[in-house]
Design an enzyme around this catalytic site. Structure first.
Site, short mmCIF file in Angstrom:
data_model
loop_
_atom_site.label_atom_id
_atom_site.label_comp_id
_atom_site.label_asym_id
_atom_site.label_seq_id
_atom_site.Cartn_x
_atom_site.Cartn_y
_atom_site.Cartn_z
N THR A 1 0.83 -1.20 0.00
CA THR A 1 0.00 0.00 0.00
C THR A 1 0.87 1.26 0.00
O THR A 1 0.57 2.22 -0.71
CB THR A 1 -0.94 0.01 1.22
OG1 THR A 1 -1.79 -1.13 1.16
CG2 THR A 1 -1.79 1.27 1.25
N LEU B 1 -7.70 0.90 8.11
CA LEU B 1 -7.08 0.17 9.21
C LEU B 1 -7.44 0.80 10.55
O LEU B 1 -7.76 0.10 11.52
CB LEU B 1 -5.57 0.10 9.02
CG LEU B 1 -5.09 -0.64 7.78
CD1 LEU B 1 -3.57 -0.68 7.72
CD2 LEU B 1 -5.65 -2.07 7.73
N ALA C 1 2.58 0.83 11.51
CA ALA C 1 2.42 1.61 10.28
C ALA C 1 3.77 1.81 9.60
O ALA C 1 4.15 1.03 8.72
CB ALA C 1 1.76 2.95 10.61
N ARG C 2 4.52 2.84 9.99
CA ARG C 2 5.83 3.13 9.43
C ARG C 2 6.75 3.60 10.56
O ARG C 2 6.35 4.39 11.42
CB ARG C 2 5.75 4.21 8.35
CG ARG C 2 5.12 3.76 7.04
CD ARG C 2 6.02 2.77 6.29
NE ARG C 2 5.48 2.37 5.00
CZ ARG C 2 4.70 1.31 4.80
NH1 ARG C 2 4.35 0.56 5.84
NH2 ARG C 2 4.28 0.99 3.60
N ASP D 1 6.07 -2.90 15.14
CA ASP D 1 6.23 -3.86 14.05
C ASP D 1 7.06 -3.25 12.93
O ASP D 1 7.26 -3.91 11.91
CB ASP D 1 4.85 -4.27 13.52
CG ASP D 1 4.94 -5.34 12.44
OD1 ASP D 1 5.55 -6.40 12.71
OD2 ASP D 1 4.43 -5.11 11.32
N GLU E 1 14.96 -0.56 7.97
CA GLU E 1 14.60 -1.98 7.97
C GLU E 1 15.47 -2.78 7.02
O GLU E 1 15.53 -2.43 5.82
CB GLU E 1 13.11 -2.13 7.62
CG GLU E 1 12.20 -1.52 8.67
CD GLU E 1 10.71 -1.60 8.34
OE1 GLU E 1 9.90 -1.41 9.25
OE2 GLU E 1 10.38 -1.87 7.17
N HIS F 1 8.10 -6.33 10.97
CA HIS F 1 7.23 -5.80 9.93
C HIS F 1 6.38 -6.91 9.30
O HIS F 1 6.33 -7.07 8.07
CB HIS F 1 8.05 -5.08 8.85
CG HIS F 1 7.26 -4.05 8.10
ND1 HIS F 1 7.80 -2.89 7.63
CD2 HIS F 1 5.94 -4.01 7.73
CE1 HIS F 1 6.88 -2.18 7.00
NE2 HIS F 1 5.73 -2.83 7.04
N ALA G 1 3.00 -7.43 10.53
CA ALA G 1 1.59 -7.23 10.85
C ALA G 1 0.70 -7.48 9.64
O ALA G 1 -0.43 -7.95 9.76
CB ALA G 1 1.36 -5.83 11.40
N TRP G 2 1.20 -7.17 8.46
CA TRP G 2 0.44 -7.29 7.21
C TRP G 2 0.41 -8.71 6.67
O TRP G 2 -0.33 -8.99 5.71
CB TRP G 2 1.09 -6.40 6.14
CG TRP G 2 2.47 -6.88 5.76
CD1 TRP G 2 3.63 -6.65 6.42
CD2 TRP G 2 2.81 -7.70 4.64
NE1 TRP G 2 4.69 -7.27 5.79
CE2 TRP G 2 4.20 -7.91 4.69
CE3 TRP G 2 2.07 -8.25 3.58
CZ2 TRP G 2 4.88 -8.68 3.74
CZ3 TRP G 2 2.75 -9.01 2.64
CH2 TRP G 2 4.13 -9.21 2.72
#
Length: 321
Positions: free
Chosen positions: A74, A158, A233-234, A258, A263, A285, A287-288
């Site tokens: 996204t 979300l 999120a970020r 997360d 990263e 990272h 969560a998605w």
């Protein structure tokens, strides 16, 4: 024939099926790609698939055949959208696929921290149950979610789903007004009020120049109820070194992250140096990344590519085409 190049296929789990587009094409997949490898790998490609590999204007200027950047995500911050708009390169992203997985991961972090699951697990492994000499012990506080105020930064799909789950737990969700913005309407609670009155604060905003570093020491100092801070999120939304300072000073009760500013993060980064604390949980990272969400992402990714080639593009990113 279209040449399609997936620069970072390893960002989608190997067991997730990526169907072949239904038109004449050549598909080349690379597990991962460094910035220095991008031009060579995309030369001659009309369609690039990318998740996190940066596509700067300087790089895109060397790829005249490129017509579509199909994001396997996204977030669009890895693409120079203004260059794409000027040069007529379409950018399509993935939408709506994470409506269950990210909110569920968010609540996994909230529940684990609010009930001190990690701290109690560590105690059990260390033999503290046996030392207690009774059926239970109370080394760490346990708090219910019912009645707690949940500050939600980000009112998109979300954030809305997080609010639904919060209500099911008996929490009071508050959508934070955008920092520095007034008069947004009845959905929103003033930014400062959310900081001051929330028991848990969770972030679900995109990373933009306006949102980068939106949570820093002034915000932590305003958090009167020592909330938990959750970020799925970020990483760039929160200044990590100031998060650690806030944890040290007792300004926040704990953190569930997360994402990281870089990263993967260096083991010497502030977030990783704090990750071993019982009131801090860091996940990579993911969560998605439920299997269901990843498959929906993969299917939508190919839908976007097929629809673009068919002349009816979907999920075009505003400001990029």
């Amino acid at each position: 024939m279209h040449k399609i190049v997936f620069l970072d296929r390893a960002t989608v789990a190997p067991h997730i099926a990526l169907r072949r587009p239904r038109f004449d094409h050549e598909l080349i997949e690379f597990a991962r790609t460094t910035p220095e490898e991008v031009v060579a790998r995309l030369t001659g490609a009309s369609i690039a698939i990318v998740n996190k590999v940066p596509l700067t204007g300087e790089v895109l200027a060397r790829l005249p055949a490129l017509r579509l950047i199909a994001l396997a995500a996204t977030g669009t911050d890895c693409v120079d959208k203004s260059y794409c708009q000027r040069k007529g390169i379409a950018v399509a992203n993935i939408r709506g696929y994470a409506v269950n997985t990210v909110p569920e991961h968010t609540f996994a972090l909230i529940l684990a921290l609010r009930r001190n699951i990690v701290a109690y697990r560590n105690d059990v492994l260390a033999g503290e149950w046996q030392k207690a000499g009774q059926f239970c012990f109370f080394h760490h506080p346990i708090r219910d979610l019912a009645g707690a105020r949940l500050g939600i930064i980000g009112e998109g799909v979300l954030g809305q789903r997080v609010a639904e789950l919060a209500r099911a737990f008996g929490m009071v969700p508050l959508f934070a007004a955008h920092k520095g913005v007034r008069g947004l309407g009845p959905l929103y609670t003033p930014w400062q009020e959310v900081l001051e009155t929330s028991d848990v604060i969770t972030l679900h905003s995109p990373l933009t120049p306006q949102t980068r570093g939106m949570i820093a020491m002034p915000e932590f100092q305003a958090m009167k109820r020592r909330p938990l801070i959750v970020n799925a999120a970020r990483g760039g939304l929160v200044y990590e070194n100031e998060l650690v300072r806030a944890l040290d000073a007792g300004l926040v009760a704990g953190a569930g992250f997360d994402v990281a500013a870089e990263e993967p993060p260096s083991m010497e980064s502030p977030l990783m140096r704090a990750a071993g604390r019982p009131n801090v949980i860091v996940t990579p990272h993911v969560a998605w990344a439920s299997d269901e969400a990843q498959q929906a992402l993969a299917d939508q990714l190919i839908d976007n590519i097929e629809n673009f080639v068919a002349g009816r593009p979907t999920n075009l990113v505003e400001g990029a085409f």
